[in-house]
Design a protein around this motif. Structure first.
Motif, PDB file in Angstrom:
ATOM      1  N   LYS A   1       1.015  -1.179   0.162  1.00 62.66           N
ATOM      2  CA  LYS A   1      -0.230   0.037   0.177  1.00 62.66           C
ATOM      3  C   LYS A   1       0.739   1.319  -0.165  1.00 62.66           C
ATOM      4  N   ASP A   2       1.873   1.303   0.625  1.00 60.72           N
ATOM      5  CA  ASP A   2       2.889   2.609   0.949  1.00 60.72           C
ATOM      6  C   ASP A   2       3.530   2.698  -0.478  1.00 60.72           C
TER       7      ASP A   2
ATOM      8  N   HIS B   1       1.242   4.017  -2.928  1.00 59.83           N
ATOM      9  CA  HIS B   1       1.257   5.394  -2.733  1.00 59.83           C
ATOM     10  C   HIS B   1       2.310   6.334  -3.328  1.00 59.83           C
TER      11      HIS B   1
ATOM     12  N   GLN C   1       2.926   6.973  -7.069  1.00 60.73           N
ATOM     13  CA  GLN C   1       1.689   7.607  -7.679  1.00 60.73           C
ATOM     14  C   GLN C   1       0.624   6.485  -8.292  1.00 60.73           C
TER      15      GLN C   1
ATOM     16  N   ASP D   1      -3.157   4.746  -7.354  1.00 60.14           N
ATOM     17  CA  ASP D   1      -4.239   5.327  -6.930  1.00 60.14           C
ATOM     18  C   ASP D   1      -4.600   4.518  -5.526  1.00 60.14           C
ATOM     19  N   ASP D   2      -4.295   3.266  -5.635  1.00 62.78           N
ATOM     20  CA  ASP D   2      -4.307   2.524  -4.269  1.00 62.78           C
ATOM     21  C   ASP D   2      -3.437   1.057  -4.558  1.00 62.78           C
TER      22      ASP D   2
END
Length: 143
Positions: free
Chosen positions: A85-86, A89, A92, A94-95
């Motif tokens: 997840k990190d 992010h 760039q 979205d998820d």
């Protein structure tokens, strides 16, 4: 000065600008990048930059940037314990699921499975491009 010499000079000029842009892209993969930002950085129109980049590198700007981000994500998966997840992010996406879809499309494996691979594979990794010292096109080449 002959016409071929002039064309070579123009090509080298464009290559130098794109090399500077490639270096800038590499150092800004963690920031939002789009053709408008890259166009402003290069001094070319959006349309001309995309056409020139594709002609000189063989990649679209979007495809090259995405593949470099995926390569960086893959390197981080192998070298760190940062969560997927990190990493998504940071580069760039979205998820987590957007990174997973793009990663699987590019590497044919999910990020979590890639992280667990016992042997590193370079399949799908995009090396940093450079146009310096690239082979020069022959006569009749047009930008």
């Amino acid at each position: 000065m002959e016409k071929n010499d002039l064309n070579l000079g123009v090509i080298m000029y464009h290559e130098n600008i794109l090399d500077d842009l490639l270096i800038w892209i590499e150092s800004n993969l963690e920031a939002p990048l789009n053709v408008g930002i890259l166009s402003a950085k290069s001094g070319y129109s959006k349309w001309y930059l995309q056409r020139l980049f594709k002609k000189l590198t063989g990649y679209s700007l979007a495809a090259y940037t995405r593949k470099r981000r995926l390569t960086r994500a893959a390197e981080e998966l192998r070298q760190s314990a940062i969560t997927i997840k990190d990493i998504a992010h940071k580069y760039q996406f979205d998820d987590h699921s957007a990174l997973t879809r793009a990663f699987k499309k590019n590497f044919h494996i999910t990020p979590s499975a890639y992280r667990r691979l016992p042997v590193r594979t370079d399949d799908g990794l995009q090396p940093v491009l450079t146009l310096k010292n690239s082979p020069r096109p022959g006569p009749g080449y047009r930008l």
